[in-house]
Design a protein around this motif. Structure first.
Motif, PDB file in Angstrom:
ATOM      1  N   LEU A 147       0.841  -1.193   0.000  1.00  0.00           N
ATOM      2  CA  LEU A 147       0.000   0.000   0.000  1.00  0.00           C
ATOM      3  C   LEU A 147       0.876   1.243   0.000  1.00  0.00           C
ATOM      4  O   LEU A 147       1.788   1.385   0.812  1.00  0.00           O
TER       5      LEU A 147
ATOM      6  N   SER B 231       0.474   5.493  -0.075  1.00  0.00           N
ATOM      7  CA  SER B 231      -0.446   6.619   0.075  1.00  0.00           C
ATOM      8  C   SER B 231       0.356   7.914   0.020  1.00  0.00           C
ATOM      9  O   SER B 231       1.364   8.060   0.726  1.00  0.00           O
TER      10      SER B 231
ATOM     11  N   ARG C 166      -0.471  11.935   0.458  1.00  0.00           N
ATOM     12  CA  ARG C 166      -1.522  12.866   0.866  1.00  0.00           C
ATOM     13  C   ARG C 166      -0.938  14.268   1.027  1.00  0.00           C
ATOM     14  O   ARG C 166       0.160  14.441   1.576  1.00  0.00           O
TER      15      ARG C 166
ATOM     16  N   THR D 173      -5.694  12.846  -1.555  1.00  0.00           N
ATOM     17  CA  THR D 173      -5.076  11.593  -1.121  1.00  0.00           C
ATOM     18  C   THR D 173      -5.112  10.618  -2.284  1.00  0.00           C
ATOM     19  O   THR D 173      -6.165  10.339  -2.850  1.00  0.00           O
TER      20      THR D 173
ATOM     21  N   ARG E  22      -4.078   6.758  -3.364  1.00  0.00           N
ATOM     22  CA  ARG E  22      -3.723   5.439  -2.799  1.00  0.00           C
ATOM     23  C   ARG E  22      -3.487   4.444  -3.930  1.00  0.00           C
ATOM     24  O   ARG E  22      -4.290   4.338  -4.849  1.00  0.00           O
TER      25      ARG E  22
ATOM     26  N   THR F  34      -2.682   0.333  -4.501  1.00  0.00           N
ATOM     27  CA  THR F  34      -2.643  -1.013  -3.921  1.00  0.00           C
ATOM     28  C   THR F  34      -2.138  -1.968  -4.991  1.00  0.00           C
ATOM     29  O   THR F  34      -2.681  -2.012  -6.092  1.00  0.00           O
TER      30      THR F  34
END
Length: 394
Positions: A323, A325, A327, A376, A378, A380
């Motif tokens: 993962l 991220s 932001r 944000t 993300r 995966t």
């Protein structure tokens, strides 16, 4: 005429000895009469003839109708069996093995003859029920099991060696490409930068003293592009040079990139976070390169367009997933805002999403965007790179 009186007590009368021997009169095996020897020799009966009938008689000629018999096949019967007046015994489907057929005779007064009949009987098993055959089967099964285990182990070892050889070839190829990029392309770009810098200095020395800008001096723009290309080339070499990249190494590469970008800025403040438990989680070289480019694009947009105060990059591994991220607390600009402000970014693809989504797909992952309270992004992706990952190295 004389008269006599006789008196006796029945309880004092003792029965005499009963010495009648017991003999076989016939033996049938599967309905077939067997020939008997004179001395009751041991009998061997084939397994397919194991339905037997024994005929017997006691050699008592005084009152043969009062003679009683009992018999037992030792190894099969648990106790003596009263013949109930019959002078034969029958057995069907006897298991292979060794037995003793015994018969005892007794007189009407219950005296048992000491000369009983005792005949050994052997039911010969078929070859597939013999101990040697069972041992041979067990041996063959054991050998077969060993061969199967050996075959599986050999195949597993060959597969492991094949994968190791493939990984070694890939690693050697990555190192070769890295060396070629560094020695050839990198050297050429370095020479270009040196020439561009000399040309720019020469242009400035012969000019009117005006501060040089890309609008005034195109060489400055070309030099900046060349330096950007050199930096991207080094980043690609960094990814290709490793067989795998840990999240800790990946985070350190992002920190170096952020330090280069923010060394002359007070804002935004950038943070890169990796959980202690995830530091050893590994990425493939292509995963690392694609995720690094996605991170760079997101940071570039945050610096150029969002007026963010903080940027936070978070990395973690959960189960079989990686993962990522990114932001920021800046302002997200959609296509309407871009048109109003004259921005040249084309809708979401201008925000970099088109290229970032493509990169995410190429490593078997997905990309999600949230614009609440900042922006944000993300990503995966599976921990192990799928085989269909393309070789985009830019």
């Amino acid at each position: 005429m004389q008269r006599h009186l006789v008196r006796f007590r029945p309880e004092n009368v003792e029965a005499g000895a009963f010495e009648a021997p017991v003999v076989l009169t016939r033996v049938r095996a599967a309905g077939r009469v067997l020939r008997l020897g004179p001395h009751h020799e041991a009998m061997r009966i084939a397994w397919e003839d194991r339905t037997l009938e024994f005929g017997f008689a006691a050699l008592n000629f005084s009152a043969p109708e009062h003679t009683r018999y009992r018999y037992q096949l030792e190894g099969f019967d648990n106790d003596w069996i009263d013949s109930d007046g019959r002078r034969f015994a029958s057995y069907t489907n006897l298991p292979p093995g060794s037995y003793v057929f015994r018969v005892q005779a007794s007189s009407s007064s219950g005296v048992v003859s000491s000369d009983e009949l005792s005949v050994p009987v052997e039911i010969v098993p078929p070859f597939w029920m013999t101990a040697w055959f069972r041992g041979l089967v067990i041996l063959l099964l054991a050998v077969g099991l060993v061969l199967i285990v050996r075959q599986i182990a050999t195949r597993t070892l060959k597969e492991r060696l094949r994968k190791q050889e493939t990984a070694l070839r890939l690693q050697n190829e990555r190192e070769r490409i890295s060396r070629d990029l560094h020695d050839n392309v990198g050297a050429q770009i370095s020479n270009m930068l040196a020439g561009l810098e000399l040309a720019r200095l020469s242009s400035q020395s012969s000019g009117d003293g005006q501060a040089a800008t890309p609008d005034v001096d195109p060489l400055i723009g070309v030099e900046e592009d060349a330096r950007t290309t050199m930096r991207q080339l080094r980043e690609t070499i960094w990814a290709l040079h490793h067989e795998s990249v840990t999240l800790d190494d990946f985070a350190e590469q992002i920190r170096r990139d952020l330090h280069t970008r923010l060394r002359y800025r007070d804002r935004p403040v950038a943070h890169v976070h990796v959980d202690d438990a995830n530091r050893s989680c590994e990425l493939s070289p292509m995963q690392a390169l694609h995720l690094f480019r996605i991170t760079q694009e997101a940071i570039t947009n945050a610096l150029k367009h969002a007026q963010a105060e903080t940027i936070k990059v978070t990395l973690s591994c959960e189960g079989g997933q990686v993962l990522l991220s990114i932001r920021d607390d800046g302002t997200f600009r959609n296509s309407a805002t871009q048109k109003a402000t004259g921005s040249t970014r084309a809708e979401l693809s201008g925000f970099g999403l088109s290229g970032m989504r493509t990169r995410a797909r190429e490593i078997g992952g997905t990309l999600d965007l949230s614009t609440e309270n900042g922006t944000t992004l993300r990503v995966t992706a599976p921990r192990q790179a799928p085989e269909h990952i393309t070789g985009r190295g830019d």
